[in-house]
Design an enzyme around this catalytic site. Sequence first.
Site, PDB file in Angstrom:
ATOM      1  N   CYS A  62      40.743 -18.262  10.165  1.00  0.00           N
ATOM      2  CA  CYS A  62      40.689 -18.470  11.615  1.00  0.00           C
ATOM      3  C   CYS A  62      39.252 -18.567  12.130  1.00  0.00           C
ATOM      4  O   CYS A  62      39.030 -18.954  13.270  1.00  0.00           O
ATOM      5  CB  CYS A  62      41.459 -17.373  12.354  1.00  0.00           C
ATOM      6  SG  CYS A  62      40.665 -15.752  12.340  1.00  0.00           S
ATOM      7  N   HIS A  99      35.248  -4.989  24.513  1.00  0.00           N
ATOM      8  CA  HIS A  99      36.180  -6.037  24.094  1.00  0.00           C
ATOM      9  C   HIS A  99      35.860  -6.357  22.637  1.00  0.00           C
ATOM     10  O   HIS A  99      34.711  -6.617  22.287  1.00  0.00           O
ATOM     11  CB  HIS A  99      36.011  -7.289  24.957  1.00  0.00           C
ATOM     12  CG  HIS A  99      36.771  -8.466  24.451  1.00  0.00           C
ATOM     13  ND1 HIS A  99      38.140  -8.562  24.545  1.00  0.00           N
ATOM     14  CD2 HIS A  99      36.356  -9.584  23.822  1.00  0.00           C
ATOM     15  CE1 HIS A  99      38.534  -9.706  24.001  1.00  0.00           C
ATOM     16  NE2 HIS A  99      37.464 -10.346  23.556  1.00  0.00           N
ATOM     17  N   HIS A 102      41.448  -9.936  19.557  1.00  0.00           N
ATOM     18  CA  HIS A 102      42.889  -9.941  19.810  1.00  0.00           C
ATOM     19  C   HIS A 102      43.641  -9.604  18.533  1.00  0.00           C
ATOM     20  O   HIS A 102      43.116  -9.761  17.435  1.00  0.00           O
ATOM     21  CB  HIS A 102      43.335 -11.314  20.331  1.00  0.00           C
ATOM     22  CG  HIS A 102      42.778 -11.624  21.684  1.00  0.00           C
ATOM     23  ND1 HIS A 102      41.528 -12.183  21.855  1.00  0.00           N
ATOM     24  CD2 HIS A 102      43.273 -11.415  22.929  1.00  0.00           C
ATOM     25  CE1 HIS A 102      41.299 -12.320  23.150  1.00  0.00           C
ATOM     26  NE2 HIS A 102      42.340 -11.856  23.821  1.00  0.00           N
ATOM     27  N   ASP A 106      50.837 -12.268  12.875  1.00  0.00           N
ATOM     28  CA  ASP A 106      50.945 -13.268  11.815  1.00  0.00           C
ATOM     29  C   ASP A 106      50.085 -12.918  10.603  1.00  0.00           C
ATOM     30  O   ASP A 106      49.658 -13.787   9.860  1.00  0.00           O
ATOM     31  CB  ASP A 106      50.579 -14.655  12.350  1.00  0.00           C
ATOM     32  CG  ASP A 106      49.142 -14.737  12.870  1.00  0.00           C
ATOM     33  OD1 ASP A 106      48.390 -13.731  12.788  1.00  0.00           O
ATOM     34  OD2 ASP A 106      48.765 -15.809  13.375  1.00  0.00           O
ATOM     35  N   ARG A 114      47.329  -9.245  12.334  1.00  0.00           N
ATOM     36  CA  ARG A 114      45.992  -9.829  12.143  1.00  0.00           C
ATOM     37  C   ARG A 114      45.134  -9.441  13.341  1.00  0.00           C
ATOM     38  O   ARG A 114      45.296  -9.971  14.433  1.00  0.00           O
ATOM     39  CB  ARG A 114      46.070 -11.349  12.030  1.00  0.00           C
ATOM     40  CG  ARG A 114      44.694 -12.023  11.974  1.00  0.00           C
ATOM     41  CD  ARG A 114      44.783 -13.515  11.702  1.00  0.00           C
ATOM     42  NE  ARG A 114      45.615 -14.236  12.627  1.00  0.00           N
ATOM     43  CZ  ARG A 114      45.182 -14.917  13.704  1.00  0.00           C
ATOM     44  NH1 ARG A 114      43.893 -14.962  13.976  1.00  0.00           N
ATOM     45  NH2 ARG A 114      46.030 -15.544  14.501  1.00  0.00           N
ATOM     46  N   CYS A 116      42.051 -10.022  14.895  1.00  0.00           N
ATOM     47  CA  CYS A 116      41.044 -11.086  14.901  1.00  0.00           C
ATOM     48  C   CYS A 116      39.904 -10.605  15.798  1.00  0.00           C
ATOM     49  O   CYS A 116      40.031 -10.575  17.021  1.00  0.00           O
ATOM     50  CB  CYS A 116      41.693 -12.354  15.431  1.00  0.00           C
ATOM     51  SG  CYS A 116      40.625 -13.786  15.390  1.00  0.00           S
TER      52      CYS A 116
END
Length: 144
Positions: A62, A99, A102, A106, A114, A116
Amino acid sequence: MAENKEELKKRLTPIQFEVTQKNGTERPFQNEYWDLMEEGLYIDIVSGEPLFSSKEKFESNCGWPSFTKPLKEEKVTEHLDTTMGMRRTEVRSKNADSHLGHVFPDGPPPEGMRYCINSAALKFIPKDKLEEEGYGEFRSLFED
């Protein structure tokens, strides 16, 4: 005492500040840790709180570092994110409220998740530097 935004702006790089304090996102495949597979610990760039381990890192293709789970579930919080016309689950560090990125359902088994995470929200501590960086208690994670 927590640092204020001006102190953070001086200490963090522009992308680290944008990501952690303004909910930004760095470019995929053009960030520091997306393809790093060295053993070690990933800590919150703002607070120094240990968040993820290389033991849970996997290649997700990704363009960002991806983990199956956090080091300790209670160290991250999840929030509904409806920005950019999507419904996603935002991940933030609990102590610094940074932050991070996310989480998506999946990922690989058995967790199927995951996480990410933006490289800019993290600092990597290689396993052979854990003691000198003050994270020696996590050394056992990397012993066979």
